[in-house]
Design a protein around this motif. Structure first.
Motif, PDB file in Angstrom:
ATOM      1  N   ILE A   9       5.422   5.245   1.759  1.00 12.97           N
ATOM      2  CA  ILE A   9       5.777   6.612   2.149  1.00 12.97           C
ATOM      3  C   ILE A   9       6.575   6.599   3.442  1.00 12.97           C
ATOM      4  O   ILE A   9       7.604   7.267   3.581  1.00 12.97           O
ATOM      5  CB  ILE A   9       4.513   7.486   2.327  1.00 12.97           C
ATOM      6  N   CYS A  15       0.036   9.707  -3.496  1.00  8.19           N
ATOM      7  CA  CYS A  15      -0.954   9.490  -2.434  1.00  8.19           C
ATOM      8  C   CYS A  15      -2.054  10.546  -2.503  1.00  8.19           C
ATOM      9  O   CYS A  15      -3.246  10.242  -2.425  1.00  8.19           O
ATOM     10  CB  CYS A  15      -0.258   9.523  -1.082  1.00  8.19           C
ATOM     11  N   LYS A  16      -1.643  11.765  -2.694  1.00 11.95           N
ATOM     12  CA  LYS A  16      -2.603  12.869  -2.737  1.00 11.95           C
ATOM     13  C   LYS A  16      -3.581  12.698  -3.903  1.00 11.95           C
ATOM     14  O   LYS A  16      -4.794  12.865  -3.763  1.00 11.95           O
ATOM     15  CB  LYS A  16      -1.856  14.190  -2.858  1.00 11.95           C
ATOM     16  N   ASP A  35      -3.349  10.779   6.354  1.00 13.92           N
ATOM     17  CA  ASP A  35      -2.787   9.606   5.690  1.00 13.92           C
ATOM     18  C   ASP A  35      -1.618   9.901   4.757  1.00 13.92           C
ATOM     19  O   ASP A  35      -0.751   9.045   4.591  1.00 13.92           O
ATOM     20  CB  ASP A  35      -3.873   8.885   4.893  1.00 13.92           C
ATOM     21  N   CYS A  36      -1.601  11.037   4.120  1.00 14.80           N
ATOM     22  CA  CYS A  36      -0.538  11.323   3.154  1.00 14.80           C
ATOM     23  C   CYS A  36       0.590  12.165   3.748  1.00 14.80           C
ATOM     24  O   CYS A  36       1.688  12.184   3.194  1.00 14.80           O
ATOM     25  CB  CYS A  36      -1.097  12.044   1.931  1.00 14.80           C
ATOM     26  N   GLU A  41      -4.320   9.869  -5.422  1.00 15.48           N
ATOM     27  CA  GLU A  41      -5.178   8.714  -5.186  1.00 15.48           C
ATOM     28  C   GLU A  41      -6.372   9.084  -4.312  1.00 15.48           C
ATOM     29  O   GLU A  41      -7.503   8.688  -4.587  1.00 15.48           O
ATOM     30  CB  GLU A  41      -4.378   7.592  -4.515  1.00 15.48           C
ATOM     31  N   TRP A  42      -6.126   9.852  -3.258  1.00 14.09           N
ATOM     32  CA  TRP A  42      -7.216  10.244  -2.376  1.00 14.09           C
ATOM     33  C   TRP A  42      -8.176  11.198  -3.079  1.00 14.09           C
ATOM     34  O   TRP A  42      -9.386  11.139  -2.891  1.00 14.09           O
ATOM     35  CB  TRP A  42      -6.671  10.884  -1.101  1.00 14.09           C
ATOM     36  N   LEU A  97       6.044   9.962  -3.904  1.00 15.40           N
ATOM     37  CA  LEU A  97       5.034   9.109  -3.286  1.00 15.40           C
ATOM     38  C   LEU A  97       3.929   9.937  -2.638  1.00 15.40           C
ATOM     39  O   LEU A  97       2.748   9.582  -2.701  1.00 15.40           O
ATOM     40  CB  LEU A  97       5.682   8.194  -2.244  1.00 15.40           C
ATOM     41  N   VAL A  98       4.313  11.021  -2.000  1.00 14.25           N
ATOM     42  CA  VAL A  98       3.303  11.888  -1.377  1.00 14.25           C
ATOM     43  C   VAL A  98       2.363  12.449  -2.436  1.00 14.25           C
ATOM     44  O   VAL A  98       1.137  12.503  -2.247  1.00 14.25           O
ATOM     45  CB  VAL A  98       3.982  13.023  -0.589  1.00 14.25           C
ATOM     46  N   ASP A 152       0.835  -1.186   0.000  1.00 15.17           N
ATOM     47  CA  ASP A 152       0.000   0.000   0.000  1.00 15.17           C
ATOM     48  C   ASP A 152       0.877   1.246   0.000  1.00 15.17           C
ATOM     49  O   ASP A 152       1.989   1.233   0.519  1.00 15.17           O
ATOM     50  CB  ASP A 152      -0.887  -0.031   1.252  1.00 15.17           C
ATOM     51  N   ILE A 153       0.378   2.323  -0.545  1.00 16.75           N
ATOM     52  CA  ILE A 153       1.172   3.547  -0.707  1.00 16.75           C
ATOM     53  C   ILE A 153       1.642   4.104   0.638  1.00 16.75           C
ATOM     54  O   ILE A 153       2.747   4.652   0.753  1.00 16.75           O
ATOM     55  CB  ILE A 153       0.366   4.623  -1.475  1.00 16.75           C
ATOM     56  N   LEU A 154       0.859   3.923   1.695  1.00 21.49           N
ATOM     57  CA  LEU A 154       1.210   4.539   2.974  1.00 21.49           C
ATOM     58  C   LEU A 154       2.452   3.919   3.611  1.00 21.49           C
ATOM     59  O   LEU A 154       3.338   4.654   4.051  1.00 21.49           O
ATOM     60  CB  LEU A 154       0.013   4.479   3.927  1.00 21.49           C
TER      61      LEU A 154
END
Length: 387
Positions: A83, A113-114, A136-137, A116-117, A109-110, A78-80
């Motif tokens: 990160i 993540c941004k 989360d990000c 994706e959300w 990655l940040v 998972d991306i988190l």
């Protein structure tokens, strides 16, 4: 009276002179011992400095391997966690170039993540989306860099997070890049295949536990090979420094230079079931395998449990097909607080496993680097669902 007085002075003077002579002789001997001790300590310091330098180089090389392969082989994580891992690596390394590269990767990655959300939260209000992004990000910061969360400031924290959803027997092996592990560089491919297949067939590791297990046995195997090479050419000073409790002086240690068999028979006599020096048990039942099996009693116990004659054929413990079974069973049977090393590994508790394997925290950072590289290289990959 005067004659007796003069005679008394002569006797006292002679006595004091004799005592002084003894004291001077004692001081000289003590000084010689101190010099020898200092020489031995100097050799230890030089050896430790050299080892520390080599370890630092190896660690940085492991980090480079990890960086180069991470995007392609991130265990489909998972991306988190990715990160958080990037944040740890850019913060932990003392190499400016690596820190800069990890910093760039972290920023990428940040951003991912941004986005994706934003895609997944289009139907939700902007305020809610910002809260999710913040929570989360922002591990390390989007707008500004913050410190890493407390539970992700170590490799163990990351591994524990990755282990939460990892399923036992939920991975498959890909050995195509195994030789990129530094501790496997000189290991025959046939041996690597035996090790990886045994881990997969064990059926009781999850993907994180498998990485922790492999990281430990890879390091232990490599360290034992280096020890054997080192001891064969060790000087008397080095032998004295390594086994100081067994030698009165460097002079005594000279008797063992270039004779490993004689040295081990002397040092390991009457230990772990070994008999006396003349029995040859110290050399015969020396440390072998992936978890350092040592001593006649341990060889005998393993032989009885596996129905193999390790007493008469101790070299079998070094054979990969036996060494890997011994190591896996060791992880199953070695416990702390009623929990096996295998279970600790599956939970991501790498530091606990290290102490159970080695009896100390020696090599922890090096093993951590290997574990992270194993995950990044994709040696163990999550099984794809049939659905």
């Amino acid at each position: 009276m005067s004659d007796w007085f003069d005679f008394g002075k002569w006797v006292l003077g002679t006595g004091f002179a004799s005592i002084a002579g003894v004291l001077i002789s004692y001081d000289i001997q003590t000084t010689e011992l101190e010099i020898k001790k200092k020489q031995a300590e100097s050799e230890i310091m030089i050896a430790e400095a050299k080892a520390t330098s080599e370890i630092t180089i190896k660690r940085l090389e492991q980090e480079r391997v990890f960086l180069d392969s991470f995007l392609e082989h991130a265990m489909n994580a998972d991306i988190l966690p990715r990160i958080r891992l990037a944040h740890y690596m850019k913060s932990a390394t003392n190499d400016e170039n690596i820190a800069a590269q990890w910093g760039d990767f972290y920023d990428e990655l940040v951003d991912i993540c941004k986005k994706e959300w934003e895609l997944s939260e289009q139907e939700v209000s902007g305020a809610t989306r910002r809260v999710r992004l913040q929570a989360d990000c922002d591990v390390g910061g989007v707008e500004e860099i913050a410190s890493a969360p407390a539970n992700f400031d170590t490799v163990e924290g990351l591994l524990s997070q990755l282990a939460i959803n990892a399923k036992v027997d939920g991975f498959e092996v890909d050995s195509s890049r195994a030789k990129e592990l530094q501790c496997f560089e000189s290991v025959p491919e046939s041996e690597i295949e035996i090790i990886l297949n045994a881990i997969e067939n064990a059926k009781d590791f999850n993907i994180v536990g498998a990485a922790i297990f492999l990281g430990n046995i890879c390091f232990e195997r490599h360290s034992l090979a280096e020890f054997r090479q080192h001891i064969e050419s060790a000087s008397a000073g080095t032998i004295y420094a390594m086994f100081m409790n067994h030698f009165e002086s460097i002079e005594v240690a000279k008797e063992f230079e270039g004779n490993v068999e004689k040295l081990m028979n002397f040092v390991y006599a009457n230990d772990r079931g070994n008999r006396g020096e003349d029995s040859g048990d110290g050399f015969k039942y020396q440390m072998r395998g992936y978890v350092g099996v040592f001593g006649r009693s341990n060889y005998e116990a393993l032989g009885n449990s596996m129905k193999i004659n390790f007493i008469d054929f101790p070299d079998l413990v070094d054979e990969p097909e036996y060494a890997i079974v011994i190591a896996i069973n060791y992880f199953r049977g070695r416990t702390q607080s009623g929990i096996s090393a295998l279970e600790w590994a599956n939970a991501g508790k790498s530091s606990v496993v290290r102490r159970l394997v080695n009896g100390s925290e020696y090599g922890t950072r090096e093993v951590d680097a290997i574990i992270l590289s194993i995950i990044a290289l994709g040696l163990f990959k999550e099984k794809q669902s049939d659905n």
